[in-house]
Design a protein around this motif. Structure first.
Motif, PDB file in Angstrom:
ATOM      1  N   LEU A   1       0.832  -1.126   0.098  1.00  0.00           N
ATOM      2  CA  LEU A   1       0.034  -0.102  -0.126  1.00  0.00           C
ATOM      3  C   LEU A   1       0.973   1.179  -0.144  1.00  0.00           C
ATOM      4  CD1 LEU A   1      -2.831  -0.732   2.491  1.00  0.00           C
ATOM      5  CD2 LEU A   1      -3.003  -0.580  -0.051  1.00  0.00           C
ATOM      6  N   ALA A   2       1.855   1.273   0.765  1.00  0.00           N
ATOM      7  CA  ALA A   2       2.727   2.473   0.906  1.00  0.00           C
ATOM      8  C   ALA A   2       3.344   2.647  -0.534  1.00  0.00           C
ATOM      9  CB  ALA A   2       3.931   2.177   2.014  1.00  0.00           C
ATOM     10  N   ASP A   3       3.818   1.591  -1.142  1.00  0.00           N
ATOM     11  CA  ASP A   3       4.276   1.928  -2.491  1.00  0.00           C
ATOM     12  C   ASP A   3       3.201   2.437  -3.471  1.00  0.00           C
ATOM     13  OD1 ASP A   3       6.547   0.748  -1.994  1.00  0.00           O
ATOM     14  OD2 ASP A   3       6.262  -1.259  -2.561  1.00  0.00           O
ATOM     15  N   GLU A   4       2.012   2.348  -3.366  1.00  0.00           N
ATOM     16  CA  GLU A   4       1.113   2.862  -4.105  1.00  0.00           C
ATOM     17  C   GLU A   4       0.900   4.415  -4.001  1.00  0.00           C
ATOM     18  OE1 GLU A   4      -0.748   1.404  -6.636  1.00  0.00           O
ATOM     19  OE2 GLU A   4       0.581  -0.402  -6.275  1.00  0.00           O
ATOM     20  N   VAL A   5       1.261   4.821  -2.855  1.00  0.00           N
ATOM     21  CA  VAL A   5       0.995   6.220  -2.465  1.00  0.00           C
ATOM     22  C   VAL A   5       2.515   6.941  -2.280  1.00  0.00           C
ATOM     23  CG1 VAL A   5      -1.026   5.860  -1.549  1.00  0.00           C
ATOM     24  CG2 VAL A   5       1.030   5.870  -0.085  1.00  0.00           C
ATOM     25  N   ASN A   6       3.307   6.346  -3.138  1.00  0.00           N
ATOM     26  CA  ASN A   6       4.725   7.084  -3.228  1.00  0.00           C
ATOM     27  C   ASN A   6       4.567   8.375  -4.366  1.00  0.00           C
ATOM     28  OD1 ASN A   6       5.656   5.791  -1.411  1.00  0.00           O
ATOM     29  ND2 ASN A   6       6.911   4.281  -2.466  1.00  0.00           N
TER      30      ASN A   6
ATOM     31  N   ASN B   1      -3.390   7.330   6.871  1.00  0.00           N
ATOM     32  CA  ASN B   1      -3.677   6.088   7.552  1.00  0.00           C
ATOM     33  C   ASN B   1      -2.674   5.188   7.188  1.00  0.00           C
ATOM     34  OD1 ASN B   1      -6.224   7.177   8.554  1.00  0.00           O
ATOM     35  ND2 ASN B   1      -7.168   6.836   6.504  1.00  0.00           N
ATOM     36  N   ILE B   2      -2.088   5.237   6.058  1.00  0.00           N
ATOM     37  CA  ILE B   2      -1.139   3.864   5.634  1.00  0.00           C
ATOM     38  C   ILE B   2       0.352   4.244   6.578  1.00  0.00           C
ATOM     39  CG2 ILE B   2       0.659   3.487   3.974  1.00  0.00           C
ATOM     40  CD1 ILE B   2      -1.641   3.888   1.727  1.00  0.00           C
ATOM     41  N   GLU B   3       0.524   5.550   6.926  1.00  0.00           N
ATOM     42  CA  GLU B   3       1.581   5.737   7.688  1.00  0.00           C
ATOM     43  C   GLU B   3       1.351   5.255   9.324  1.00  0.00           C
ATOM     44  OE1 GLU B   3       4.803   7.133   7.378  1.00  0.00           O
ATOM     45  OE2 GLU B   3       4.244   7.324   5.230  1.00  0.00           O
ATOM     46  N   ARG B   4       0.120   5.347   9.622  1.00  0.00           N
ATOM     47  CA  ARG B   4      -0.467   4.725  11.025  1.00  0.00           C
ATOM     48  C   ARG B   4      -0.275   3.225  11.012  1.00  0.00           C
ATOM     49  NH1 ARG B   4      -4.921   8.325  10.789  1.00  0.00           N
ATOM     50  NH2 ARG B   4      -4.505  10.306  12.102  1.00  0.00           N
ATOM     51  N   LEU B   5      -0.746   2.651   9.780  1.00  0.00           N
ATOM     52  CA  LEU B   5      -0.674   1.151   9.485  1.00  0.00           C
ATOM     53  C   LEU B   5       0.914   0.628   9.684  1.00  0.00           C
ATOM     54  CD1 LEU B   5      -3.294   0.442   6.965  1.00  0.00           C
ATOM     55  CD2 LEU B   5      -3.225  -0.197   9.281  1.00  0.00           C
ATOM     56  N   LYS B   6       1.847   1.371   9.097  1.00  0.00           N
ATOM     57  CA  LYS B   6       3.220   0.994   9.138  1.00  0.00           C
ATOM     58  C   LYS B   6       3.640   1.032  10.674  1.00  0.00           C
ATOM     59  CE  LYS B   6       5.607   3.064   6.116  1.00  0.00           C
ATOM     60  NZ  LYS B   6       6.473   4.202   5.136  1.00  0.00           N
ATOM     61  N   LEU B   7       3.141   1.988  11.424  1.00  0.00           N
ATOM     62  CA  LEU B   7       3.864   1.906  12.750  1.00  0.00           C
ATOM     63  C   LEU B   7       3.152   0.809  13.483  1.00  0.00           C
ATOM     64  CD1 LEU B   7       3.269   5.724  13.678  1.00  0.00           C
ATOM     65  CD2 LEU B   7       5.483   4.477  13.064  1.00  0.00           C
TER      66      LEU B   7
END
Length: 481
Positions: free
Chosen positions: A10-15, A81-87
């Motif tokens: 998911l993080a790659d999709e929002v780079n 939200n993705i940043e929160r999921l990464k944590l």
């Protein structure tokens, strides 16, 4: 809970396509692609080959207008939200050495790309053919290099610290020298001020006496002239009255009257006597000692400020057997007990004296002698020529190559051709000896009060040595620069 791999996908999709990092303040352009506002702004500022052509999207090359940025708030929320999921998905990942991309533990290190790899990263095509090692194996040579760097840096740090310590000591010495020179300037100008005030009083007193003598002679001149005027006035009146008398009365005693007139001499007094006029003309000569003193003051001040501290020590080869030298050869004490000192041509055998090492053949030098005299003792300080007599009786005078002063209990003497007892404000306990080889000065001063003691003038033609003599049980001295 989302897996680490899915969150990474998911993080790659929002780079951001430009910086490859997570979108920051995402904006959308006409073609629908999203970029960081900052990245797109900098992209627009890069000039193209043709300034007339419109800007194109970094991905699809579709034209767009720089002013058509549209903030994408919904996408910004997704990124957050993705940043929160990464944590949540990678708790303590940094501490557990987990690959951020695959969520696997890191075991390897790529020498070519200088990055850490997990098993999946190692099998990726971009690392095929690269030198890949286990972390510990890869870290070992770097640890050795780091150890060498540490040793070099520590050595350089120690050298810098030594330089700092040495320079701080040098700075402290310089500060001490400046403080000493400041004290010398203050004292010398105070001495000059006192001398000038005394000279001013002397010259003004002489002018006052001249003024009084001029007024006295003026009064005497006025008395004499007025007396002459009165006598001539009386004679004139007598003749005028005689001239108007009848012939018979006029001729009475006429001859004696005329004789008195003819023999009457007019005294022509001087208002200022030649002696007084000469005194007035010679008054300028009274300022010559002041002129000489000013010249000597300037020369002495320049000498005092320009002289270098001499780091001297006593030469045991020259010491009389009754002198006990300190271990550092910076001091001596008198003793009636003879030391077991071998005789040599340099040693004094009758005069209880000692010389310093080295000597001087030029330059300006100064050193301080601290004197401690027992009752009835004495200490002699100064300089001597290289060929001064070492054996037998030593005559302490300039003709014998000795320029020195003697400090005894209660008085100080300059050892010239004939010893001269000096009138000082106080008995010095520390004497500063200053040598100007080229000018030929040997100057002595109280090192504490800066009061001048005495100055010898000489014409040096050979090496001279600092000279010290002692007499009397318990008498001693020590040296400092």
């Amino acid at each position: 809970m989302a897996s680490a791999a899915s969150v990474s996908s998911l993080a790659d999709e929002v780079n951001c396509p430009i910086c490859q990092g997570s979108l920051r303040e995402p904006v959308t352009i006409d073609c629908g692609h999203n970029f960081c506002r900052g990245c797109l702004t900098r992209y627009c500022e890069i000039p193209g080959p043709d300034p007339e052509e419109p800007l194109t999207c970094p991905l699809c090359k579709e034209p767009f207008h720089p002013g058509s940025f549209r903030p994408n708030w919904q996408l910004a929320s997704v990124v957050e939200n993705i940043e929160r999921l990464k944590l949540v998905s990678w708790p303590g990942s940094e501490e557990e050495d987990v690959c951020h991309k695959h969520g696997e533990k890191v075991y390897f290190f790529c020498e070519d790309d200088e990055i850490q790899l997990c098993v999946l990263c190692r099998e990726a095509w971009e690392h095929q053919g690269h030198t890949v090692r286990f972390l510990e194996d890869a870290a070992s040579p770097y640890r050795e290099q780091i150890q060498k760097c540490l040793e070099c840096l520590r050595k350089e740090r120690e050298e810098i610290q030594e330089i700092q310590s040495r320079e701080n000591q040098r700075i402290q010495v310089l500060l001490t020298q400046v403080a000493t020179k400041r004290q010398k300037v203050i004292f010398e100008f105070a001495y000059l001020s006192q001398f000038l005030e005394e000279q001013q009083s002397i010259l003004l007193a002489q002018l006052e006496r001249l003024d009084g003598d001029i007024l006295k002679q003026r009064d005497e001149f006025d008395v004499l002239v007025n007396g002459e005027i009165c006598r001539f006035s009386a004679l004139i009146a007598e003749l005028e009255e005689k001239k108007e008398r009848p012939a018979r009365e006029l001729l009475t005693d006429i001859r004696s009257t005329l004789i008195r007139c003819e023999t009457r001499k007019c005294r022509k007094p001087e208002a200022v006597s030649p002696e007084l006029g000469q005194r007035i003309r010679d008054f300028s000569q009274q300022a010559l000692p002041l002129q000489r003193e000013m010249k000597m003051f300037l020369e002495k001040l320049c000498f005092e400020l320009d002289s270098e501290p001499a780091h001297i020590s006593l030469d045991p080869e020259t010491s009389h057997p009754k002198l006990l030298l300190s271990e550092d050869h910076k001091g001596a004490r008198f003793s009636y007990k003879w030391q077991n000192s071998p005789d040599n041509p340099q040693r004094f055998d009758r005069a209880t004296c000692v010389l310093a090492h080295g000597g001087f053949t030029g330059g300006r030098h100064t050193w301080v002698v601290s004197v401690d005299l027992a009752h009835g003792g004495s200490c002699t300080v100064g300089v001597v020529s290289e060929d001064v007599q070492r054996k037998g009786e030593l005559r302490l005078r300039p003709e014998e190559g000795v320029w020195a002063v003697r400090l005894a209990w209660g008085f100080v003497s300059a050892l010239g051709s004939f010893p001269t007892r000096l009138a000082l404000k106080e008995q010095p306990r520390q004497v500063r000896v200053s040598l100007d080889y080229e000018v030929g000065w040997v100057t002595f001063a109280n090192a504490v009060t800066q009061e001048p003691i005495y100055t010898f003038t000489a014409s040096f033609t050979q090496k001279v040595f600092p000279f010290f003599g002692l007499w009397g049980r318990g008498s001693s001295f020590s040296l400092s620069s």
